[in-house]
Motif scaffolding. Structure first.
Motif, PDB file in Angstrom:
ATOM      1  N   GLU A 179       0.910  -1.396   0.176  1.00 30.47           N
ATOM      2  CA  GLU A 179      -0.090  -0.317  -0.145  1.00 30.47           C
ATOM      3  C   GLU A 179       0.915   0.514  -0.239  1.00 30.47           C
ATOM      4  OE1 GLU A 179      -2.762   1.866   3.279  1.00 30.47           O
ATOM      5  OE2 GLU A 179      -3.463   0.135   2.588  1.00 30.47           O
ATOM      6  N   GLU A 180       1.946   1.131   0.946  1.00 29.16           N
ATOM      7  CA  GLU A 180       2.397   2.652   0.977  1.00 29.16           C
ATOM      8  C   GLU A 180       3.449   2.992  -0.494  1.00 29.16           C
ATOM      9  OE1 GLU A 180       5.744   1.549   4.453  1.00 29.16           O
ATOM     10  OE2 GLU A 180       4.377   1.565   5.621  1.00 29.16           O
ATOM     11  N   GLU A 181       3.837   1.615  -1.120  1.00 28.51           N
ATOM     12  CA  GLU A 181       4.320   1.554  -2.426  1.00 28.51           C
ATOM     13  C   GLU A 181       3.769   2.220  -3.683  1.00 28.51           C
ATOM     14  OE1 GLU A 181       7.624   1.567  -5.006  1.00 28.51           O
ATOM     15  OE2 GLU A 181       7.933   1.377  -2.975  1.00 28.51           O
ATOM     16  N   SER A 182       2.243   1.640  -3.710  1.00 33.02           N
ATOM     17  CA  SER A 182       1.376   2.282  -4.325  1.00 33.02           C
ATOM     18  C   SER A 182       1.305   3.565  -4.089  1.00 33.02           C
ATOM     19  CB  SER A 182      -0.265   1.647  -4.197  1.00 33.02           C
ATOM     20  OG  SER A 182       0.142   0.334  -4.708  1.00 33.02           O
ATOM     21  N   LYS A 183       1.071   3.984  -3.041  1.00 38.60           N
ATOM     22  CA  LYS A 183       0.753   5.695  -2.570  1.00 38.60           C
ATOM     23  C   LYS A 183       1.702   6.135  -3.067  1.00 38.60           C
ATOM     24  CE  LYS A 183      -2.757   5.864   0.836  1.00 38.60           C
ATOM     25  NZ  LYS A 183      -2.411   5.475   2.309  1.00 38.60           N
ATOM     26  N   LEU A 184       3.383   5.892  -2.633  1.00 40.05           N
ATOM     27  CA  LEU A 184       4.044   6.312  -3.463  1.00 40.05           C
ATOM     28  C   LEU A 184       4.014   6.853  -4.949  1.00 40.05           C
ATOM     29  CD1 LEU A 184       6.975   7.327  -2.978  1.00 40.05           C
ATOM     30  CD2 LEU A 184       8.474   5.259  -2.692  1.00 40.05           C
ATOM     31  N   ALA A 186       2.030   6.338  -7.045  1.00 39.94           N
ATOM     32  CA  ALA A 186       0.340   7.399  -7.547  1.00 39.94           C
ATOM     33  C   ALA A 186       1.262   8.686  -7.621  1.00 39.94           C
ATOM     34  CB  ALA A 186      -0.603   7.550  -6.690  1.00 39.94           C
ATOM     35  N   LYS A 187       2.263   9.244  -6.164  1.00 38.17           N
ATOM     36  CA  LYS A 187       2.606  10.536  -6.308  1.00 38.17           C
ATOM     37  C   LYS A 187       3.098  10.768  -7.754  1.00 38.17           C
ATOM     38  CE  LYS A 187       1.816  10.726  -0.595  1.00 38.17           C
ATOM     39  NZ  LYS A 187       3.006  11.651   0.001  1.00 38.17           N
TER      40      LYS A 187
END
Length: 188
Positions: A179-184, A186-187
């Motif tokens: 989830e952290e990787e996906s958010k990163l 996306a940014k």
């Protein structure tokens, strides 16, 4: 060990290991099961051609013949051909005074094309800055071999997810890492 039983630790490349060397525990004897019911593939993965059962437990034998279990094969982090036991890193990290609880998982590093260790740490209040994290990572670097360093970084969390029996739920942390990787991404 029980009568008529044999046990040995085996390296990832299939070599029997001597005292002090870490590997997977294999057992042989009359009380070892013959295989999985109606599942030849699982049986072939678990039982060797000469009848040893691959337990999936990782550990070592000392000079006195005592056996120690330190981790599970499925939990091992595979960094560039090296095997890193999360439990070993967790034990070292728990010696640090700014850590109340910790869990280590392997995360994929796309740039290096390998898994790297990442620590999730519960720290005392006021000890969760980037400077605190960098100090802990640097401290651990001095405690372990190069391939065991926290190349996946460190994250502070409020609580380590555990089962009712107290076992670390690494799956929950792996989902959190994804989830952290996906958010990163996306940014970017």
């Amino acid at each position: 060990m029980f009568p008529s039983m044999k046990a040995k630790y085996i390296s990832p490349d299939g070599e029997e290991l001597g005292p002090g060397k870490t590997g997977e525990l294999w057992l042989y004897g009359p009380n070892i099961f013959k295989g999985y019911w109606k599942n030849e593939a699982a049986t072939k993965d678990a039982i060797t051609s000469d009848g040893y059962f691959k337990t999936g437990d990782v550990g070592f034998q000392d000079e006195n013949g005592n056996f120690y279990i330190t981790d599970r094969v499925k939990e091992l982090i595979k960094y560039k051909g090296f095997q890193v036991a999360p439990a070993e890193l967790e034990g070292k990290l728990m010696d640090h005074p700014a850590i109340n609880d910790v869990a280590v998982i392997g995360i994929n590093d796309d740039h290096q094309h390998t898994e790297v260790p990442r620590a999730y740490v519960v720290a005392p209040a006021g000890k969760t800055s980037e400077k605190d994290a960098a100090e802990i990572v640097k401290w651990l670097d001095g405690q372990v071999a190069s391939h065991k360093r926290l190349r996946g970084g460190m994250r502070f969390i409020d609580e380590i997810p555990k089962s009712a029996a107290g076992k670390i739920l690494r799956r929950v942390l792996k989902d959190k890492a994804k989830e952290e990787e996906s958010k990163l991404k996306a940014k970017l």
